[in-house]
Write a protein that holds these residues in place. Sequence first.
Motif, PDB file in Angstrom:
ATOM      1  N   ARG A  33       0.834  -1.199   0.000  1.00  0.00           N
ATOM      2  CA  ARG A  33       0.000   0.000   0.000  1.00  0.00           C
ATOM      3  C   ARG A  33       0.868   1.248   0.000  1.00  0.00           C
ATOM      4  NH1 ARG A  33      -5.057   1.286   2.304  1.00  0.00           N
ATOM      5  NH2 ARG A  33      -5.522  -0.853   1.794  1.00  0.00           N
ATOM      6  N   GLY A  34       0.492   2.184  -0.843  1.00  0.00           N
ATOM      7  CA  GLY A  34       1.151   3.489  -0.822  1.00  0.00           C
ATOM      8  C   GLY A  34       0.387   4.418   0.102  1.00  0.00           C
ATOM      9  N   LEU A  35       1.120   5.234   0.849  1.00  0.00           N
ATOM     10  CA  LEU A  35       0.480   6.215   1.737  1.00  0.00           C
ATOM     11  C   LEU A  35       1.079   7.562   1.378  1.00  0.00           C
ATOM     12  CD1 LEU A  35      -1.456   6.524   4.192  1.00  0.00           C
ATOM     13  CD2 LEU A  35       0.530   6.209   5.661  1.00  0.00           C
ATOM     14  N   ILE A  36       0.239   8.430   0.822  1.00  0.00           N
ATOM     15  CA  ILE A  36       0.781   9.723   0.396  1.00  0.00           C
ATOM     16  C   ILE A  36      -0.012  10.855   1.033  1.00  0.00           C
ATOM     17  CG2 ILE A  36       1.623   8.765  -1.788  1.00  0.00           C
ATOM     18  CD1 ILE A  36      -0.727  10.184  -3.189  1.00  0.00           C
ATOM     19  N   GLY A  37       0.465  12.044   0.801  1.00  0.00           N
ATOM     20  CA  GLY A  37      -0.185  13.220   1.368  1.00  0.00           C
ATOM     21  C   GLY A  37       0.851  14.311   1.492  1.00  0.00           C
ATOM     22  N   PRO A  38       0.392  15.569   1.477  1.00  0.00           N
ATOM     23  CA  PRO A  38       1.354  16.676   1.568  1.00  0.00           C
ATOM     24  C   PRO A  38       2.048  16.702   2.928  1.00  0.00           C
ATOM     25  CG  PRO A  38      -0.910  17.491   1.684  1.00  0.00           C
ATOM     26  CD  PRO A  38      -0.997  16.041   1.402  1.00  0.00           C
ATOM     27  N   ASN A  39       3.048  17.533   3.051  1.00  0.00           N
ATOM     28  CA  ASN A  39       3.751  17.673   4.336  1.00  0.00           C
ATOM     29  C   ASN A  39       2.758  18.019   5.434  1.00  0.00           C
ATOM     30  OD1 ASN A  39       6.381  17.124   3.617  1.00  0.00           O
ATOM     31  ND2 ASN A  39       6.714  19.204   2.851  1.00  0.00           N
ATOM     32  N   GLY A  40       2.914  17.384   6.583  1.00  0.00           N
ATOM     33  CA  GLY A  40       2.035  17.687   7.706  1.00  0.00           C
ATOM     34  C   GLY A  40       0.696  16.987   7.629  1.00  0.00           C
ATOM     35  N   ALA A  41       0.552  16.034   6.697  1.00  0.00           N
ATOM     36  CA  ALA A  41      -0.725  15.326   6.563  1.00  0.00           C
ATOM     37  C   ALA A  41      -0.930  14.323   7.692  1.00  0.00           C
ATOM     38  CB  ALA A  41      -0.793  14.619   5.210  1.00  0.00           C
ATOM     39  N   GLY A  42       0.143  13.979   8.390  1.00  0.00           N
ATOM     40  CA  GLY A  42       0.026  13.046   9.519  1.00  0.00           C
ATOM     41  C   GLY A  42       0.536  11.655   9.220  1.00  0.00           C
ATOM     42  N   LYS A  43       1.260  11.496   8.123  1.00  0.00           N
ATOM     43  CA  LYS A  43       1.720  10.152   7.713  1.00  0.00           C
ATOM     44  C   LYS A  43       2.708   9.562   8.732  1.00  0.00           C
ATOM     45  CE  LYS A  43       3.522  11.745   3.921  1.00  0.00           C
ATOM     46  NZ  LYS A  43       3.388  13.194   3.884  1.00  0.00           N
ATOM     47  N   SER A  44       3.738  10.342   9.049  1.00  0.00           N
ATOM     48  CA  SER A  44       4.742   9.820   9.980  1.00  0.00           C
ATOM     49  C   SER A  44       4.163   9.631  11.377  1.00  0.00           C
ATOM     50  CB  SER A  44       5.948  10.762  10.051  1.00  0.00           C
ATOM     51  OG  SER A  44       6.604  10.785   8.804  1.00  0.00           O
ATOM     52  N   THR A  45       3.276  10.548  11.782  1.00  0.00           N
ATOM     53  CA  THR A  45       2.633  10.419  13.096  1.00  0.00           C
ATOM     54  C   THR A  45       1.779   9.153  13.140  1.00  0.00           C
ATOM     55  OG1 THR A  45       2.566  12.817  13.202  1.00  0.00           O
ATOM     56  CG2 THR A  45       1.228  11.634  14.798  1.00  0.00           C
ATOM     57  N   PHE A  46       1.094   8.889  12.045  1.00  0.00           N
ATOM     58  CA  PHE A  46       0.274   7.681  11.961  1.00  0.00           C
ATOM     59  C   PHE A  46       1.157   6.436  12.091  1.00  0.00           C
ATOM     60  CE2 PHE A  46      -2.141   4.572   9.213  1.00  0.00           C
ATOM     61  CZ  PHE A  46      -3.121   4.324  10.159  1.00  0.00           C
ATOM     62  N   PHE A  47       2.294   6.453  11.407  1.00  0.00           N
ATOM     63  CA  PHE A  47       3.260   5.341  11.526  1.00  0.00           C
ATOM     64  C   PHE A  47       3.727   5.178  12.972  1.00  0.00           C
ATOM     65  CE2 PHE A  47       5.368   4.256   7.174  1.00  0.00           C
ATOM     66  CZ  PHE A  47       4.162   3.772   6.729  1.00  0.00           C
ATOM     67  N   LYS A  48       3.947   6.305  13.637  1.00  0.00           N
ATOM     68  CA  LYS A  48       4.407   6.229  15.029  1.00  0.00           C
ATOM     69  C   LYS A  48       3.329   5.630  15.927  1.00  0.00           C
ATOM     70  CE  LYS A  48       8.056   9.631  15.119  1.00  0.00           C
ATOM     71  NZ  LYS A  48       8.452  11.015  15.375  1.00  0.00           N
ATOM     72  N   CYS A  49       2.065   5.890  15.597  1.00  0.00           N
ATOM     73  CA  CYS A  49       0.974   5.278  16.370  1.00  0.00           C
ATOM     74  C   CYS A  49       0.948   3.768  16.130  1.00  0.00           C
ATOM     75  CB  CYS A  49      -0.378   5.877  15.974  1.00  0.00           C
ATOM     76  SG  CYS A  49      -0.578   7.587  16.464  1.00  0.00           S
ATOM     77  N   LEU A  50       1.171   3.376  14.886  1.00  0.00           N
ATOM     78  CA  LEU A  50       1.116   1.947  14.558  1.00  0.00           C
ATOM     79  C   LEU A  50       2.235   1.170  15.233  1.00  0.00           C
ATOM     80  CD1 LEU A  50       0.359   1.947  10.695  1.00  0.00           C
ATOM     81  CD2 LEU A  50      -1.251   1.768  12.594  1.00  0.00           C
ATOM     82  N   THR A  51       3.403   1.816  15.405  1.00  0.00           N
ATOM     83  CA  THR A  51       4.562   1.100  15.946  1.00  0.00           C
ATOM     84  C   THR A  51       4.750   1.316  17.436  1.00  0.00           C
ATOM     85  OG1 THR A  51       5.891   2.974  15.219  1.00  0.00           O
ATOM     86  CG2 THR A  51       5.908   1.034  13.812  1.00  0.00           C
ATOM     87  N   GLY A  52       3.812   2.014  18.077  1.00  0.00           N
ATOM     88  CA  GLY A  52       3.900   2.184  19.529  1.00  0.00           C
ATOM     89  C   GLY A  52       4.848   3.279  19.965  1.00  0.00           C
ATOM     90  N   GLN A  53       5.356   4.070  19.018  1.00  0.00           N
ATOM     91  CA  GLN A  53       6.221   5.187  19.415  1.00  0.00           C
ATOM     92  C   GLN A  53       5.385   6.314  19.997  1.00  0.00           C
ATOM     93  OE1 GLN A  53       9.625   6.039  16.598  1.00  0.00           O
ATOM     94  NE2 GLN A  53       8.345   4.774  15.307  1.00  0.00           N
ATOM     95  N   LEU A  54       4.124   6.360  19.593  1.00  0.00           N
ATOM     96  CA  LEU A  54       3.181   7.304  20.192  1.00  0.00           C
ATOM     97  C   LEU A  54       1.942   6.512  20.593  1.00  0.00           C
ATOM     98  CD1 LEU A  54       3.297  10.272  17.626  1.00  0.00           C
ATOM     99  CD2 LEU A  54       4.198  10.302  19.960  1.00  0.00           C
ATOM    100  N   ARG A  55       1.343   6.950  21.696  1.00  0.00           N
ATOM    101  CA  ARG A  55       0.108   6.297  22.138  1.00  0.00           C
ATOM    102  C   ARG A  55      -1.045   7.139  21.609  1.00  0.00           C
ATOM    103  NH1 ARG A  55      -0.254   3.221  26.970  1.00  0.00           N
ATOM    104  NH2 ARG A  55      -2.412   2.648  27.340  1.00  0.00           N
ATOM    105  N   PRO A  56      -1.866   6.580  20.730  1.00  0.00           N
ATOM    106  CA  PRO A  56      -2.947   7.386  20.131  1.00  0.00           C
ATOM    107  C   PRO A  56      -3.868   7.953  21.208  1.00  0.00           C
ATOM    108  CG  PRO A  56      -2.833   5.208  19.114  1.00  0.00           C
ATOM    109  CD  PRO A  56      -1.900   5.195  20.271  1.00  0.00           C
ATOM    110  N   THR A  57      -4.347   9.178  20.984  1.00  0.00           N
ATOM    111  CA  THR A  57      -5.250   9.771  21.967  1.00  0.00           C
ATOM    112  C   THR A  57      -6.657   9.193  21.827  1.00  0.00           C
ATOM    113  OG1 THR A  57      -5.228  11.662  20.453  1.00  0.00           O
ATOM    114  CG2 THR A  57      -4.099  11.930  22.533  1.00  0.00           C
ATOM    115  N   ALA A  58      -6.970   8.594  20.666  1.00  0.00           N
ATOM    116  CA  ALA A  58      -8.270   7.942  20.497  1.00  0.00           C
ATOM    117  C   ALA A  58      -8.144   6.870  19.425  1.00  0.00           C
ATOM    118  CB  ALA A  58      -9.333   8.962  20.099  1.00  0.00           C
TER     119      ALA A  58
END
Lengths: 240, 330
Positions: A33-58
């Motif tokens: 799967r490709g995941l695209i979006g402009p800068n600041g779209a939340g792609k890297s943050t989403f990855f961090k949620c998936l890998t446990g680097q960030l705990r999602p707020t919801a």
Amino acid sequence: MSVLLSARGVAMHFGGVAAVDGVDFSVAEGELRGLIGPNGAGKSTFFKCLTGQLRPTAGSILFRDRNITGMQRFAIARMGIGIKTQVPSLFDGLTVRESVMIALRRFLAEREARRRAQAILERFGLDGLAETEVGRLAHGQRQWVELAMVIAPEPALILLDEPTAGMSAEETRRTAALIRELNARHTLIVVEHDMAFIRAIAHTVTVLHQGRVLVEDEVAKVLADPRVQNVYLGRQVQPA
Amino acid sequence: MSRKLFLEIAIALFLALAAALVLPRVLALFALINATVFIAMAVLALSLGLIWGVGGILSFGQTAFFGLGGYAYAVAAINFNDSLYAVPIALLVPTLAAAALGYFMFYGRISDVYVGAITLTVSLILFNFANSTAGEEWRIGEAPLGGFNGIPSTPQLNVPGNPDATLSPQAIFIVAVFALALCYILAKLLLAGRFGRVVVAIRENETRAELLGYDARRYKLGIFSLGGAIAGLAGILFANSVFVSPTMFSLFYSGQLIIWVMVGGRGTLLGPILGAFLVQAVTTWAGTEPRLNPNAILGILLMLAVMGMPRGLLPTLRLAWGRRRGVQLA
């Protein structure tokens, strides 16, 4: 195809800023799967949620039907999710071989890990640099070392955050070939800015915009979608 | 075991043997006791070298475990009247203390600077506490804690099972030499193995290590507890060559300890040991020169070391040696 990973309403708020704002996303076993979006779209943050680097707020994240939301990052890694981060995350003071060995020693004994590490180094064309300290490598080489480390434990799901950033045209071509090859045995989600690259590797693409899924479809359709073109040109759009 | 590792261990054993055979014969009693103190401090420096240099955990309060080891030894030796029981207790107490402190720090995900502040605070609390135990009510069993005087009657090691046969200063020197060699070899073997490699990887990049499936907290706790045990051993050796007192917990020692490791070379195991010997030798010599102030000398030495060889003595020497041979060293 069975669902490998699914995210439901995943949100990550930093104070008043919603970096990821209710993402529904799922990926099937064996998909690329490709995941695209402009800068600041939340792609890297989403990855961090998936890998446990960030705990999602919801929201919640299921991997192989198991709820992994808010689990420790090492526990998620052990379940079979590997990530290559946007800025290569490496062991600068270790040699290339030692780095790959670390990735393997978690579950292999010394001798078997050594044998496997050698094979991986050869596969990535890194055997000539095996005894070089990672901190001394050029940017493109560092990307390869990180890929080698991430792939070494054979994770079921591989997340690649801008794998071709800073790579030469030739290195990019090799990376595309590698990603296709990996897809034979792994499920991949690839974040990229290079549309030609995305077109070359992915079948289905998800577009994130302002922390939400804007559109998800076949790559040709997505790239032709006026909404997607608008967000890349910085125009305001309403999510579907 | 690689050939290089085997050779290093063999050299360490040979040097220990040589020191144990020669020095007690040639050194005067006072110099020999002084040398035992140097060795105790070298063991302490090795413990910080392991935690800070290898593990990347800056413990400003390694003296907490040094002092706890010393006090536990003195109290247990007085009560049991036999060092056979006192030694394991004196290793156990600082190890458990380090494990407990480490548990709260690492499982609480407390990072670098705060670890330094917490360890420093703990050692200063112990320093103040030990200083305030002057009254008769401050005793553990038969052993009075003695406040700022410490425990001058700290018993010497004895032949196991025979409390009357206490070891001579010569024998204690030999024990100290082999204790240092043993700690060094143990640390070398540990570093060459899986645990050590992972600890180094965590020092290099904790996030990456965890993203590869390693629970960094466990490894940090492991290396920190081991450092506590080795510091405790240093405390036992110190107690046997001087006696235990609150200064063991003091800022004076914890500060010097960091200087030894920095001068000798962080990230190596031999560096801290060399640093401890070298800096102590210089400050001891400066102390005998009436026109020199040892603390000023220590300060100048630190400044020169930091400016001239920021990686420390041993890594700088290795680099120079590598260049001379035209080898690019990792």
